[in-house]
Design an enzyme around this catalytic site. Structure first.
Site, PDB file in Angstrom:
ATOM      1  N   LYS A   1       0.831  -1.230  -0.169  1.00 37.27           N
ATOM      2  CA  LYS A   1      -0.002   0.083  -0.023  1.00 37.27           C
ATOM      3  C   LYS A   1       0.887   1.304   0.037  1.00 37.27           C
ATOM      4  O   LYS A   1       1.990   1.234  -0.267  1.00 37.27           O
ATOM      5  CB  LYS A   1      -0.850  -0.058   1.194  1.00 37.27           C
ATOM      6  CG  LYS A   1      -1.714  -1.501   1.097  1.00 37.27           C
ATOM      7  CD  LYS A   1      -2.370  -1.740  -0.026  1.00 37.27           C
ATOM      8  CE  LYS A   1      -2.964  -3.345  -0.126  1.00 37.27           C
ATOM      9  NZ  LYS A   1      -4.002  -3.486   0.589  1.00 37.27           N
TER      10      LYS A   1
HETATM   11  C1  LIG Z   1      -4.899  -4.741   0.995  1.00 36.34           C
HETATM   12  C2  LIG Z   1      -6.416  -4.518   0.924  1.00 36.34           C
HETATM   13  C3  LIG Z   1      -7.403  -4.713   1.870  1.00 36.34           C
HETATM   14  C4  LIG Z   1      -6.765  -5.428   3.044  1.00 36.34           C
HETATM   15  O1  LIG Z   1      -5.765  -4.959   3.844  1.00 36.34           O
HETATM   16  P1  LIG Z   1      -4.622  -5.644   4.869  1.00 36.34           P
HETATM   17  O2  LIG Z   1      -3.949  -4.787   5.501  1.00 36.34           O
HETATM   18  O3  LIG Z   1      -3.851  -6.676   3.852  1.00 36.34           O
HETATM   19  O4  LIG Z   1      -5.508  -6.500   5.919  1.00 36.34           O
HETATM   20  C5  LIG Z   1      -8.585  -4.644   1.897  1.00 36.34           C
HETATM   21  N1  LIG Z   1      -9.039  -3.735   0.812  1.00 36.34           N
HETATM   22  C6  LIG Z   1      -8.289  -3.716  -0.229  1.00 36.34           C
HETATM   23  C7  LIG Z   1      -9.168  -2.843  -1.172  1.00 36.34           C
HETATM   24  C8  LIG Z   1      -7.058  -3.911  -0.335  1.00 36.34           C
HETATM   25  O5  LIG Z   1      -6.400  -3.447  -1.397  1.00 36.34           O
END
Ligand SMILES: *Cc1c(COP(=O)(O)O)cnc(C)c1O
Length: 383
Positions: free
Chosen positions: A187
């Site tokens: 992210k």
């Molecule tokens: C990465 C992601 C998640 C989950 O986040 P984590 O920190 O990996 O649990 C949820 N929704 C979207 C759209 C994502 O890209």
């Protein structure tokens, strides 16, 4: 030949020093660093309050719990997302109801909401996919008219901006009731794993802060500062979704880098768009007038006229030392969702999964590297 990865987090001496500071402080789980991270994060996205948790998935799950979504309820969302989006709806015993997305943004198509809303619909889980803000103005108007809560899945959208009421504001202020962010390395900023919930209702946020630590009536900090012997109680069945102070310290350093990282992503995405503009066989992502993406990812979609398959293009890129990923997955096509078939067909979601290709983009990427990827793509997909 130098290899170009699809993504790479920015982590340096500052983060290492912050982790060291937290470790040597002797307070390693949810303490002063997490509290400071929450404050600084809230300020960054113009949110009144923020609660840190152990992942983006935990953030979404707790938000649904706090909104009171449960068995018998339906939550409208997209299948075209990382599977966590649909999974959290299942965690609370509710039913995810999938709607299709728009071709050029990959986001929930608000025109499809009317067709799936029922008396059991409780909430809309609106994803800002790959950092591209979704059409919240229309989603909020629909939700308001039907008495639905809006939860924003802003996992990828830290630093993105959205225009509502005529001016741009950070995504996650929040514009719905709550917004959830992720700090997974893929992210925008990372703490290893980690997540954050933003909101403005103090009672709701206090409940979230308790739910993440088994709904204990006193936080460890409060007990530490009480100056006398106090006993806690456990008010409801909660969770262990705490973030560590080591991660909190790293997150604070990452936040300092945010403006520069988003600026770099935007500059590189603009360069891709210019380099690939007008290609007759590629559909490029489009920022609607209300959206300023943080460009967590840059993607292209092969048009129906393109004779090459997604796999052929990805393999040809790999042969040139360029890593790529297929388009965002569709949860409804996974074995885990075999027993929950979508109520209506999702042709655009499936098309984006099958014909979309995510190209390398990360803050440390150089402009010559973007040019190399764009040139390779033009050479492989001949117009
Ligand atoms: C990465 C992601 C998640 C989950 O986040 P984590 O920190 O990996 O649990 C949820 N929704 C979207 C759209 C994502 O890209």
């Amino acid at each position: 030949m130098e290899k170009i990865p699809v993504a790479r987090p920015v982590l340096g001496e500052e983060e290492a020093a912050a982790a060291r500071r937290a470790i040597l402080s002797g307070w390693v789980v949810q303490g002063p660093e997490v509290a400071a991270f929450e404050e600084e994060f809230a300020r960054t996205v113009h949110a009144p309050l923020a609660v840190a948790v152990s992942s983006g998935t935990a953030a979404l799950h707790l938000a649904l719990v706090a909104l009171g979504v449960g068995p018998g309820d339906e939550v409208i969302t997209v299948s075209h997302s990382f599977i966590a989006t649909a999974n959290v709806v299942c965690y609370v015993g509710a039913e995810p109801v999938f709607v299709d997305v728009e071709l050029e943004t990959g986001n929930l198509d608000p025109g499809r909401l009317e067709g799936v809303v029922t008396p059991r619909t409780r909430a809309i889980l609106a994803v800002h996919q790959l950092g591209m803000p979704c059409d919240l103005a229309r989603i909020l108007a629909f939700a308001g008219a039907h008495g639905l809560a809006v939860l924003e899945d802003a996992a990828c959208a830290l630093g993105s901006e959205i225009r509502l009421d005529g001016r741009f504001e950070p995504v996650g202020r929040p514009h719905g009731v709550l917004a959830a962010f992720s700090f997974h390395p893929r992210k925008i900023i990372t703490t290893g794993d980690g997540g954050m919930i933003t909101g403005s209702d103090p009672e709701l946020m206090a409940r979230l802060a308790q739910l993440r630590t088994h709904s204990m009536s006193l936080s460890t900090i409060e007990r530490d500062r009480a100056g006398q012997v106090v006993f806690e109680e456990y008010r409801e069945v909660g969770y262990n979704y705490r973030l560590s102070d080591i991660q909190g310290a790293v997150g604070r350093e990452q936040l300092k880098r945010l403006p520069e990282m988003v600026a770099a992503r935007r500059r590189l995405a603009a360069r891709y768009l210019t380099a690939l503009e007008g290609h007759p066989l590629l559909i490029l992502p489009r920022e609607p007038a209300y959206a300023r993406s943080n460009w967590q990812s840059f993607w292209v979609v092969l048009s129906a006229a393109c004779p090459l398959s997604q796999r052929q293009v990805m393999e040809a890129l790999a042969a040139r030392g360029i890593q790529s990923r297929r388009g965002v997955m569709c949860s409804h096509r996974e074995p885990a969702y075999r027993d929950r078939p979508p109520r209506e067909p999702l042709p655009v979601s499936e098309y984006l999964q099958d014909r979309g290709i995510i190209l390398p983009l990360y803050p440390a990427m150089t402009e010559p590297q973007v040019d190399r990827v764009a040139a390779a793509l033009r050479e492989i997909v001949k117009d």
